[in-house]
Design a protein around this motif. Structure first.
Motif, PDB file in Angstrom:
ATOM      1  N   VAL A 112       0.844  -1.192   0.000  1.00 29.74           N
ATOM      2  CA  VAL A 112       0.000   0.000   0.000  1.00 29.74           C
ATOM      3  C   VAL A 112       0.883   1.247   0.000  1.00 29.74           C
ATOM      4  O   VAL A 112       1.848   1.336   0.771  1.00 29.74           O
ATOM      5  N   LYS A 113       0.562   2.191  -0.831  1.00 29.80           N
ATOM      6  CA  LYS A 113       1.361   3.419  -0.941  1.00 29.80           C
ATOM      7  C   LYS A 113       1.226   4.271   0.319  1.00 29.80           C
ATOM      8  O   LYS A 113       0.130   4.492   0.826  1.00 29.80           O
ATOM      9  N   ASP A 114       2.344   4.772   0.800  1.00 30.93           N
ATOM     10  CA  ASP A 114       2.398   5.680   1.947  1.00 30.93           C
ATOM     11  C   ASP A 114       2.015   7.082   1.464  1.00 30.93           C
ATOM     12  O   ASP A 114       2.680   7.653   0.592  1.00 30.93           O
ATOM     13  N   LEU A 115       0.934   7.626   2.029  1.00 31.05           N
ATOM     14  CA  LEU A 115       0.431   8.933   1.607  1.00 31.05           C
ATOM     15  C   LEU A 115       0.599   9.991   2.692  1.00 31.05           C
ATOM     16  O   LEU A 115      -0.095  11.019   2.686  1.00 31.05           O
ATOM     17  N   THR A 116       1.537   9.773   3.592  1.00 32.48           N
ATOM     18  CA  THR A 116       1.743  10.705   4.704  1.00 32.48           C
ATOM     19  C   THR A 116       2.012  12.120   4.210  1.00 32.48           C
ATOM     20  O   THR A 116       1.509  13.095   4.797  1.00 32.48           O
ATOM     21  N   ASP A 117       2.772  12.251   3.147  1.00 29.70           N
ATOM     22  CA  ASP A 117       3.120  13.589   2.658  1.00 29.70           C
ATOM     23  C   ASP A 117       1.945  14.287   1.965  1.00 29.70           C
ATOM     24  O   ASP A 117       2.066  15.449   1.562  1.00 29.70           O
ATOM     25  N   LYS A 118       0.819  13.602   1.845  1.00 26.38           N
ATOM     26  CA  LYS A 118      -0.355  14.192   1.191  1.00 26.38           C
ATOM     27  C   LYS A 118      -1.420  14.635   2.201  1.00 26.38           C
ATOM     28  O   LYS A 118      -2.468  15.146   1.802  1.00 26.38           O
ATOM     29  N   ILE A 119      -1.166  14.429   3.493  1.00 31.05           N
ATOM     30  CA  ILE A 119      -2.187  14.730   4.501  1.00 31.05           C
ATOM     31  C   ILE A 119      -2.661  16.174   4.412  1.00 31.05           C
ATOM     32  O   ILE A 119      -3.868  16.459   4.400  1.00 31.05           O
ATOM     33  N   ALA A 120      -1.744  17.109   4.361  1.00 28.17           N
ATOM     34  CA  ALA A 120      -2.126  18.523   4.315  1.00 28.17           C
ATOM     35  C   ALA A 120      -2.912  18.839   3.052  1.00 28.17           C
ATOM     36  O   ALA A 120      -3.932  19.548   3.094  1.00 28.17           O
ATOM     37  N   ASP A 121      -2.467  18.305   1.922  1.00 34.66           N
ATOM     38  CA  ASP A 121      -3.152  18.560   0.650  1.00 34.66           C
ATOM     39  C   ASP A 121      -4.565  18.007   0.647  1.00 34.66           C
ATOM     40  O   ASP A 121      -5.457  18.540  -0.017  1.00 34.66           O
ATOM     41  N   LEU A 122      -4.781  16.945   1.421  1.00 36.79           N
ATOM     42  CA  LEU A 122      -6.098  16.308   1.485  1.00 36.79           C
ATOM     43  C   LEU A 122      -6.975  16.865   2.601  1.00 36.79           C
ATOM     44  O   LEU A 122      -8.059  16.344   2.849  1.00 36.79           O
ATOM     45  N   GLY A 123      -6.538  17.917   3.267  1.00 36.90           N
ATOM     46  CA  GLY A 123      -7.326  18.501   4.351  1.00 36.90           C
ATOM     47  C   GLY A 123      -7.313  17.659   5.607  1.00 36.90           C
ATOM     48  O   GLY A 123      -8.271  17.672   6.385  1.00 36.90           O
ATOM     49  N   GLY A 124      -6.208  16.948   5.833  1.00 41.20           N
ATOM     50  CA  GLY A 124      -6.142  16.005   6.939  1.00 41.20           C
ATOM     51  C   GLY A 124      -6.252  16.610   8.324  1.00 41.20           C
ATOM     52  O   GLY A 124      -6.635  15.918   9.269  1.00 41.20           O
ATOM     53  N   THR A 125      -5.949  17.892   8.460  1.00 42.06           N
ATOM     54  CA  THR A 125      -6.094  18.520   9.780  1.00 42.06           C
ATOM     55  C   THR A 125      -7.548  18.613  10.212  1.00 42.06           C
ATOM     56  O   THR A 125      -7.843  18.839  11.382  1.00 42.06           O
ATOM     57  N   ASP A 126      -8.462  18.406   9.264  1.00 41.86           N
ATOM     58  CA  ASP A 126      -9.896  18.495   9.538  1.00 41.86           C
ATOM     59  C   ASP A 126     -10.558  17.120   9.586  1.00 41.86           C
ATOM     60  O   ASP A 126     -11.760  17.009   9.769  1.00 41.86           O
ATOM     61  N   TRP A 127      -9.800  16.044   9.399  1.00 35.93           N
ATOM     62  CA  TRP A 127     -10.377  14.707   9.420  1.00 35.93           C
ATOM     63  C   TRP A 127     -10.935  14.371  10.802  1.00 35.93           C
ATOM     64  O   TRP A 127     -10.390  14.811  11.832  1.00 35.93           O
ATOM     65  N   ILE A 128     -12.009  13.584  10.825  1.00 33.40           N
ATOM     66  CA  ILE A 128     -12.538  13.075  12.089  1.00 33.40           C
ATOM     67  C   ILE A 128     -11.476  12.159  12.691  1.00 33.40           C
ATOM     68  O   ILE A 128     -11.057  11.185  12.053  1.00 33.40           O
ATOM     69  N   PRO A 129     -11.020  12.449  13.911  1.00 41.04           N
ATOM     70  CA  PRO A 129      -9.916  11.667  14.489  1.00 41.04           C
ATOM     71  C   PRO A 129     -10.167  10.174  14.521  1.00 41.04           C
ATOM     72  O   PRO A 129      -9.300   9.378  14.141  1.00 41.04           O
ATOM     73  N   GLY A 130     -11.358   9.763  14.956  1.00 37.21           N
ATOM     74  CA  GLY A 130     -11.642   8.340  15.064  1.00 37.21           C
ATOM     75  C   GLY A 130     -11.674   7.633  13.728  1.00 37.21           C
ATOM     76  O   GLY A 130     -11.536   6.415  13.656  1.00 37.21           O
ATOM     77  N   LEU A 131     -11.859   8.395  12.649  1.00 34.24           N
ATOM     78  CA  LEU A 131     -11.859   7.807  11.312  1.00 34.24           C
ATOM     79  C   LEU A 131     -10.452   7.806  10.726  1.00 34.24           C
ATOM     80  O   LEU A 131     -10.073   6.889  10.000  1.00 34.24           O
ATOM     81  N   ALA A 132      -9.659   8.810  11.049  1.00 34.09           N
ATOM     82  CA  ALA A 132      -8.311   8.914  10.492  1.00 34.09           C
ATOM     83  C   ALA A 132      -7.343   7.942  11.146  1.00 34.09           C
ATOM     84  O   ALA A 132      -6.438   7.417  10.496  1.00 34.09           O
ATOM     85  N   GLN A 133      -7.530   7.674  12.424  1.00 30.46           N
ATOM     86  CA  GLN A 133      -6.549   6.879  13.166  1.00 30.46           C
ATOM     87  C   GLN A 133      -6.353   5.462  12.631  1.00 30.46           C
ATOM     88  O   GLN A 133      -5.204   5.001  12.535  1.00 30.46           O
ATOM     89  N   PRO A 134      -7.404   4.718  12.285  1.00 30.21           N
ATOM     90  CA  PRO A 134      -7.155   3.348  11.791  1.00 30.21           C
ATOM     91  C   PRO A 134      -6.320   3.288  10.527  1.00 30.21           C
ATOM     92  O   PRO A 134      -5.689   2.278  10.249  1.00 30.21           O
ATOM     93  N   GLY A 135      -6.309   4.374   9.741  1.00 28.83           N
ATOM     94  CA  GLY A 135      -5.516   4.391   8.514  1.00 28.83           C
ATOM     95  C   GLY A 135      -4.078   4.801   8.738  1.00 28.83           C
ATOM     96  O   GLY A 135      -3.266   4.785   7.806  1.00 28.83           O
ATOM     97  N   ASN A 136      -3.766   5.185   9.986  1.00 30.49           N
ATOM     98  CA  ASN A 136      -2.420   5.631  10.321  1.00 30.49           C
ATOM     99  C   ASN A 136      -1.713   4.537  11.107  1.00 30.49           C
ATOM    100  O   ASN A 136      -2.081   4.227  12.232  1.00 30.49           O
ATOM    101  N   ILE A 137      -0.694   3.958  10.507  1.00 33.31           N
ATOM    102  CA  ILE A 137       0.027   2.839  11.109  1.00 33.31           C
ATOM    103  C   ILE A 137       1.456   3.286  11.404  1.00 33.31           C
ATOM    104  O   ILE A 137       2.195   3.669  10.497  1.00 33.31           O
ATOM    105  N   ASP A 138       1.813   3.272  12.688  1.00 35.21           N
ATOM    106  CA  ASP A 138       3.164   3.654  13.110  1.00 35.21           C
ATOM    107  C   ASP A 138       3.553   5.035  12.579  1.00 35.21           C
ATOM    108  O   ASP A 138       4.695   5.269  12.141  1.00 35.21           O
ATOM    109  N   GLY A 139       2.577   5.950  12.619  1.00 30.81           N
ATOM    110  CA  GLY A 139       2.850   7.318  12.220  1.00 30.81           C
ATOM    111  C   GLY A 139       2.819   7.579  10.730  1.00 30.81           C
ATOM    112  O   GLY A 139       3.072   8.713  10.297  1.00 30.81           O
TER     113      GLY A 139
END
Length: 422
Positions: A112-139
């Motif tokens: 699976v492609k690591d998209l960490t560097d795209k979080i800001a571009d995707l509006g990740g600061t506004d994501w629902i925390p409980g929904l974003a967390q399962p997709g985040n593995i080891d940071g």
């Protein structure tokens, strides 16, 4: 275009063949200039209406003339094996919708492609925390939040009125009593299949039990505890008040199609299930109501699994940059607003909560979410789901097996899978 539901065999053939290739690319995946690049997108059955998918496809291709979207609808049954095969192939789909609890397992394969560097571009600061967390593995962010939802009871108002039930039940005992009243003549009090295991999980949590528990550094299956057995006992009582098959899940046949016939008083579904009913029978438009799954007492709704879906890009995608643009569009403000309205799902951004104001289904879902829970927090839980041992356990009990014996065997299987990963 009518998006097709792919059978497992067809999907597996696709992952091994040339399903991601289009007329605009050569055998190695590079554009040829002969036409638009085909992007294959796997969307799960029940996530989006055909109308909204077709609208998105038309608008996206109009704005991106170099892209030809091939949106393929996948059944949940057996999806783990199909996604695993796709990620291991050399010609994977370009974008895949996956359950949020499955991201950890898929990402651990390295496919699976690591998209960490795209979080800001995707509006990740506004994501629902409980929904974003399962997709985040080891940071690292591998899964991009798409939508969140939990189950409610969708009911037929006409059948409730016919049975003299003026308001939805508030407790489990009231629920059983009302469902028994509704289960008369040719009407089913509830359509609940024998393998709707997310619903069973809620009943187990209500009793104080769990599917599995952490025991030191290891995990242990917990279906054989008294609390979990009590949850299964309630499930059996409720399931018996209808004609749902004991050896199938809610997708076989699709429960919204059964409900649309007008002879089922209740089904347990995300609120978006109502939209699927209307695709089959538009005449049900004003006949459906919603209420939270009742709890043991009236002051607290029943526990529910709060889940959702993420979008991932396989490393084997031949067009990762183009695939990312599709993910960006599907998780962007416009489509998120359209999806929330069409399916009564919770959008991935906190700032979009307002789009569902005054929605009856969402209000019921929000009430239930107050007692929301998650599956065991381990990457290997997806492997448990793939084995379908919980479904098999439920069918065994509902068809006459001894609950304690079947629960013990299943707990042992869960323990082995969680600690060994297979």
């Amino acid at each position: 275009m009518k998006h097709r539901l792919l059978a497992a065999a067809a999907a597996l053939v696709m992952t091994a063949g040339v399903g991601a290739c289009g007329s605009g690319e050569s055998s190695d995946g590079t554009p040829t200039g002969a036409g638009p690049t085909k992007l294959t997108v796997w969307i799960m059955d029940g996530s989006v209406t055909d109308e909204l998918l077709e609208q998105f496809e038309t608008e996206y291709e109009s704005a991106h003339e170099d892209v030809d979207l091939d949106i393929q609808i996948q059944a949940w049954d057996g999806i783990g094996e199909r996604v695993t095969a796709a990620l291991a192939s050399t010609d994977a789909p370009d974008v895949i919708e996956v359950g949020n609890t499955q991201v950890a397992q898929y990402s651990s394969s390295g496919g699976v492609k690591d998209l960490t560097d795209k979080i800001a571009d995707l509006g990740g600061t506004d994501w629902i925390p409980g929904l974003a967390q399962p997709g985040n593995i080891d940071g690292r962010q591998y899964g991009i939040p798409w939508y969140a939802a939990n189950r409610v009871v969708i009911y037929n108002k006409d059948l409730f009125a016919k049975a003299g039930i003026d308001s939805p039940p508030k407790t489990r005992e009231e629920w059983l009593a009302d469902t028994a009243k509704l289960n008369t003549g040719g009407d089913q009090g509830i359509y609940l299949t024998g393998q709707t295991w997310y619903v069973l999980a809620g009943f187990i949590w209500d009793e104080g039990g769990d599917l599995a528990v952490k025991d030191g550094d290891r995990w242990k299956g917990a279906l054989d505890t008294p609390q979990a057995l009590a949850g299964m006992d309630f499930y059996a009582k409720l399931q018996a008040l209808g004609k749902g098959p004991k050896d199938a899940d809610e997708a076989n046949p699709p429960q919204h199609e059964v409900f649309a016939k007008g002879k089922v008083a209740q089904m347990i579904s995300v609120p978006g299930g109502a939209a699927r009913v209307l695709e089959v029978e538009p005449g049900m438009k004003d006949k459906m109501g919603f209420f939270p799954i009742p709890g043991k007492t009236a002051d607290k709704p029943g526990a529910v699994f709060t889940g959702g879906s993420d979008l991932i890009i396989p490393e084997a995608s031949r067009h990762q940059d183009a695939a990312y643009e599709v993910v960006k569009a599907l998780t962007g403000e416009k489509f998120q607003s359209d999806l929330a309205k069409a399916m009564s799902f919770v959008p991935n951004r906190t700032s979009l909560a307002h789009v569902l104001d005054s929605n009856e289904g969402t209000a019921a879902m929000a009430a239930g979410a107050a007692n929301g829970r998650a599956t065991p927090n381990t990457p290997n839980w997806a492997a448990v789901e793939a084995t379908q041992v919980v479904k098999q356990y439920m069918t065994a009990v509902l068809t006459g097996g001894d609950p304690a014996t079947e629960a013990r065997k299943t707990s042992e299987a869960i323990t082995s899978t969680l600690n060994n990963g297979s």
